[in-house]
Design a protein around this motif. Structure first.
Motif, PDB file in Angstrom:
ATOM      1  N   LEU A  82     121.649  31.696  13.819  1.00 21.57           N
ATOM      2  CA  LEU A  82     122.605  30.741  13.460  1.00 21.57           C
ATOM      3  C   LEU A  82     123.164  31.185  12.373  1.00 21.57           C
ATOM      4  O   LEU A  82     124.539  31.269  12.184  1.00 21.57           O
ATOM      5  CB  LEU A  82     122.094  29.424  13.296  1.00 21.57           C
ATOM      6  CG  LEU A  82     122.866  28.175  12.933  1.00 21.57           C
ATOM      7  CD1 LEU A  82     123.544  27.908  14.139  1.00 21.57           C
ATOM      8  CD2 LEU A  82     121.944  27.138  12.583  1.00 21.57           C
ATOM      9  N   ILE A  83     122.459  31.764  11.155  1.00 22.91           N
ATOM     10  CA  ILE A  83     123.205  32.261  10.004  1.00 22.91           C
ATOM     11  C   ILE A  83     124.124  33.235  10.440  1.00 22.91           C
ATOM     12  O   ILE A  83     125.314  33.488   9.722  1.00 22.91           O
ATOM     13  CB  ILE A  83     122.131  32.519   8.898  1.00 22.91           C
ATOM     14  CG1 ILE A  83     121.547  31.233   8.405  1.00 22.91           C
ATOM     15  CG2 ILE A  83     122.988  33.189   7.781  1.00 22.91           C
ATOM     16  CD1 ILE A  83     120.486  31.156   7.675  1.00 22.91           C
ATOM     17  N   ASN A  84     123.579  34.133  11.230  1.00 21.39           N
ATOM     18  CA  ASN A  84     124.514  35.622  11.406  1.00 21.39           C
ATOM     19  C   ASN A  84     125.594  34.992  12.188  1.00 21.39           C
ATOM     20  O   ASN A  84     126.754  35.602  12.025  1.00 21.39           O
ATOM     21  CB  ASN A  84     123.763  36.475  12.213  1.00 21.39           C
ATOM     22  CG  ASN A  84     122.636  37.480  11.551  1.00 21.39           C
ATOM     23  OD1 ASN A  84     122.786  37.395  10.358  1.00 21.39           O
ATOM     24  ND2 ASN A  84     121.510  37.781  12.343  1.00 21.39           N
ATOM     25  N   THR A  85     125.408  34.094  13.062  1.00 22.56           N
ATOM     26  CA  THR A  85     126.816  33.677  13.886  1.00 22.56           C
ATOM     27  C   THR A  85     127.659  32.875  12.783  1.00 22.56           C
ATOM     28  O   THR A  85     128.941  33.200  12.941  1.00 22.56           O
ATOM     29  CB  THR A  85     126.486  32.773  14.784  1.00 22.56           C
ATOM     30  OG1 THR A  85     125.200  33.217  15.676  1.00 22.56           O
ATOM     31  CG2 THR A  85     127.658  32.245  15.757  1.00 22.56           C
ATOM     32  N   ALA A  86     127.072  32.264  11.901  1.00 18.52           N
ATOM     33  CA  ALA A  86     128.213  31.693  11.029  1.00 18.52           C
ATOM     34  C   ALA A  86     128.805  32.513  10.043  1.00 18.52           C
ATOM     35  O   ALA A  86     130.209  32.463   9.862  1.00 18.52           O
ATOM     36  CB  ALA A  86     127.190  30.535  10.156  1.00 18.52           C
ATOM     37  N   ILE A  87     128.066  33.591   9.547  1.00 27.34           N
ATOM     38  CA  ILE A  87     128.729  34.560   9.019  1.00 27.34           C
ATOM     39  C   ILE A  87     129.863  35.418   9.807  1.00 27.34           C
ATOM     40  O   ILE A  87     130.935  35.587   9.166  1.00 27.34           O
ATOM     41  CB  ILE A  87     127.801  35.683   8.420  1.00 27.34           C
ATOM     42  CG1 ILE A  87     126.956  35.070   7.501  1.00 27.34           C
ATOM     43  CG2 ILE A  87     128.238  36.833   7.572  1.00 27.34           C
ATOM     44  CD1 ILE A  87     125.776  35.632   6.932  1.00 27.34           C
ATOM     45  N   ASP A  88     129.629  35.782  10.986  1.00 24.95           N
ATOM     46  CA  ASP A  88     130.374  36.292  11.802  1.00 24.95           C
ATOM     47  C   ASP A  88     131.709  35.609  12.006  1.00 24.95           C
ATOM     48  O   ASP A  88     132.943  36.057  11.964  1.00 24.95           O
ATOM     49  CB  ASP A  88     129.877  36.574  13.323  1.00 24.95           C
ATOM     50  CG  ASP A  88     128.800  37.843  13.154  1.00 24.95           C
ATOM     51  OD1 ASP A  88     128.768  38.636  12.351  1.00 24.95           O
ATOM     52  OD2 ASP A  88     128.100  37.861  14.254  1.00 24.95           O
ATOM     53  N   HIS A  89     131.212  34.125  12.049  1.00 24.58           N
ATOM     54  CA  HIS A  89     132.599  33.191  12.159  1.00 24.58           C
ATOM     55  C   HIS A  89     133.547  33.192  10.981  1.00 24.58           C
ATOM     56  O   HIS A  89     134.619  33.288  11.004  1.00 24.58           O
ATOM     57  CB  HIS A  89     131.965  31.841  12.508  1.00 24.58           C
ATOM     58  CG  HIS A  89     133.178  30.703  12.859  1.00 24.58           C
ATOM     59  ND1 HIS A  89     133.517  30.133  11.839  1.00 24.58           N
ATOM     60  CD2 HIS A  89     133.651  30.312  14.148  1.00 24.58           C
ATOM     61  CE1 HIS A  89     134.550  29.273  12.343  1.00 24.58           C
ATOM     62  NE2 HIS A  89     134.675  29.377  13.505  1.00 24.58           N
ATOM     63  N   MET A  90     132.674  33.466  10.010  1.00 26.94           N
ATOM     64  CA  MET A  90     133.367  33.187   8.578  1.00 26.94           C
ATOM     65  C   MET A  90     134.170  34.472   8.436  1.00 26.94           C
ATOM     66  O   MET A  90     135.420  34.427   7.774  1.00 26.94           O
ATOM     67  CB  MET A  90     132.401  33.196   7.573  1.00 26.94           C
ATOM     68  CG  MET A  90     132.804  33.058   5.917  1.00 26.94           C
ATOM     69  SD  MET A  90     131.777  33.169   4.875  1.00 26.94           S
ATOM     70  CE  MET A  90     131.523  35.087   5.143  1.00 26.94           C
TER      71      MET A  90
END
Lengths: 187, 454
Positions: A82-90
């Motif tokens: 989830l955190i990796n996905t959020a960072i990718d999104h950011m």
């Protein structure tokens, strides 16, 4: 909700997800939706983007569930996804808007009562005001417990930049709180 | 970690309740369905149709290759035959004769007329019989012997028949057997009233031939001085009348084509506020096999976006150092996105003869969306308490990310009008794909253009 050690129930759900059973996927989604949204909301700054991140993360989990070995609790593995996905999104988001330098005249740490009275929603609103780069480092270090080395790997920045961003994030938060405190005192 | 950090961590790790869980689950379910369909986990009926079409196309391609190969072999054989015939015609006059030394040989080459000319045959005169009998076929002069060596359509006279021929010649009857006049045969002065003699393919009994010849009207007066039984006309090849076909034949086959095209496309489904994509591009084609073309094209397209309605309830993001403002509604989005299409594919020209040549084609397309700027208009209809205030409007600009989309397939038909050097074409394509792992890109494309062929 499962604890540190996955319960039998969650293991059965994961096994169903490995077989692409839609019912198992739905159960996992329902069980971890609020947990995922709580984390994603911190990184994205708004509900709509958080929903997007959560669905992206669940999509990765369901399509790559075979990569989960079971050696660590599912919650930790999912949190990392989830955190990796959020960072990718950011990263895919727009460039950081310029932020004016703040000159706090009041240190809220010297008066902890001011901060402790804030609710979770108010604190979240404070975090949302941070620039995305600062917000990410603050979330990763303070809330999610990553080290600066791990943050530098995740965000593809140097360790020094990570520390600098964390310091600036703290400074921003203090400034916002001071501004708010000044505003409330004037009232 | 300071108390400040601990406090934030504690509060922010508190799990909260969030709405729209089931709605988001439905959206994710659809995405998973699309993924499993694309990954082969669950092949849909739609995909089965395309697989069947692809298999059929492969079978047709194999059949066409085999057919092309057989036609090429047939063509090469025919070319050799034509070359041999042409060489023979250039070196051989159309008259041949029985070679000298007719008697004493086992068989005698004999040229038989293949086609009766329209001219009546000259009849012999009774007083010329002696002249004919004086020049029997086996005592021909050297000039005739030379011509006898030239090729022609040759029949063989069996030995038994040859003895009859000799006897018949001795009786001064066969020597008068007229030949069909050929190009090298002197034409008789008068042919009126003469009738054609039967073709000598096999000699019947001497008496029977003599009787038949006796019945002929020998009225001709312009017979050639010397007629040999071995001299006949080389049959002239029948020439069919040339008729112009209703549809002009295809021009010379070409292997390369390059051209330009204008493109218009509409996304499917056509969302309100999104205009047609318009633009142009370049294309090139190469034909490794007849009717089969490898195609490549690159197009540059642009569209305009102006969405006013059907917007979800978006709000203005909070400005730095200010609390969120959920009172600003998003009311309009404007932008001018651009796209680049790069396609590689196959085109098959259908074996139909018509004024325009129809083709079908399939291509894989990569779509590149370069960064572009969108503007978002937010309106605060109720700026605050107190007396009525004017509506507050704010604008935000956002730049989209650079993105490549693949797994996009293009199926379509092409109509071509071909001239000696140019091809004018009109095509329609359906573009589909990209939805399994990225944004869907379904569109209907119409193209028109011109190509140079060489």
């Amino acid at each position: 909700m499962d604890g540190i050690i996955d319960s039998v129930d969650i293991l059965q759900i994961i096994e169903g997800c490995r077989q692409n059973k839609r019912a198992s996927q739905h159960r996992l989604y329902a069980q971890f939706y609020n947990y995922a949204m709580t984390i994603a909301r911190r990184y994205t700054g708004n509900i709509e983007a958080a929903e997007e991140v959560v669905n992206d993360a669940f999509f990765k989990v369901f399509t790559k569930i075979n990569l989960y070995s079971g050696e660590q609790p599912f919650r930790f593995w999912f949190r990392r996804v989830l955190i990796n996905t959020a960072i990718d999104h950011m990263r895919a988001k727009l460039s950081t808007p310029p932020v004016a330098e703040l000159q706090p005249w009041h240190d809220p740490e010297s008066d902890p009562g001011i901060v402790e009275d804030l609710t979770r929603e108010q604190i979240l609103a404070l975090i949302d005001q941070l620039p995305p780069a600062y917000r990410a480092v603050f979330n990763l270090f303070v809330v999610d417990g990553f080290s600066h080395d791990e943050i530098s790997d995740l965000l593809n920045i140097s360790t020094g930049t990570s520390k600098s961003n964390l310091a600036r994030a703290r400074q921003h938060l203090r400034g916002i709180l001071s501004d708010d405190f000044e505003f409330s005192r004037k009232i | 970690m300071s108390d400040f950090d601990k406090f934030f961590a504690e509060r922010l790790n508190q799990e909260a309740e969030f709405p729209r869980r089931e709605k988001n689950w439905k959206a994710l379910g659809k995405r998973l369905d699309a993924f499993y369909a694309g990954a082969g986990g669950a092949i849909t009926t739609h995909l089965k149709y395309w697989q069947a079409a692809a298999a059929g196309l492969a079978v047709v391609s194999v059949a066409l290759v085999w057919k092309l190969r057989s036609v090429q072999q047939e063509n090469s054989a025919l070319q050799k035959e034509v070359a041999a015939l042409q060489a023979a015609r250039e070196t051989t006059p159309p008259v041949a004769a029985i070679p000298p030394g007719l008697q004493g040989q086992e068989s005698v080459p004999f040229l038989a007329p293949q086609k009766q000319t329209g001219s009546p045959q000259p009849a012999r005169q009774p007083d010329q019989d002696a002249a004919y009998s004086d020049s029997p076929v086996h005592h021909r002069p050297a000039s005739e012997a030379k011509e006898a060596n030239r090729p022609g359509r040759i029949f063989t006279i069996p030995s038994a028949k040859r003895s009859n021929l000799t006897a018949y010649t001795d009786k001064n009857t066969l020597a008068a057997t007229p030949e069909t006049p050929g190009p090298n045969t002197p034409a008789p002065d008068s042919t009126a009233g003469a009738s054609a003699l039967p073709t000598v393919t096999a000699l019947p009994g001497t008496e029977a031939i003599a009787g038949a010849l006796d019945l002929l009207p020998f009225a001709g007066s312009g017979l050639p001085k010397r007629l040999s039984v071995g001299q006949v006309d080389l049959p002239s090849a029948p020439v069919a009348p040339v008729t112009r076909p209703a549809i002009p034949p295809n021009p010379v086959r070409d292997r390369f084509r390059v051209g330009v095209q204008a493109v218009a496309a509409t996304p499917l489904p056509a969302d309100k506020g999104l205009s047609w994509l318009k633009g142009g591009g370049l294309n090139a084609e190469f034909s490794p096999l007849r009717s089969l073309w490898l195609t490549a094209s690159a197009d540059w397209l642009g569209a305009s976006v102006q969405v006013k309605d059907s917007l979800r309830r978006h709000y203005l993001p909070p400005a730095p150092n200010k609390y969120p403002k959920p009172d600003h509604d998003l009311v309009q989005v404007d932008g001018n996105p651009r796209y680049q299409h790069v396609s590689l594919g196959l085109r098959y020209a259908l074996p139909l003869r018509f004024w325009v040549q129809p083709s079908v084609r399939v291509a894989h397309t990569w779509v590149h969306r370069p960064p572009s700027v969108f503007s978002f208009k937010y309106v605060d209809y109720d700026p605050g308490p107190g007396p009525p205030k004017p509506v507050k409007t704010e604008y935000l600009a956002a730049r989209t990310e650079d993105r490549w989309m693949s797994h996009i397939w293009q199926f379509g038909t092409v109509l071509e009008y071909t001239t000696a050097r140019w091809v004018f074409r009109l095509s329609a394509d359906y573009m589909q794909g990209g939805g399994a792992t990225g944004p869907a890109f379904d569109a209907l494309l119409v193209q028109t253009g011109v190509q140079y062929r060489f």
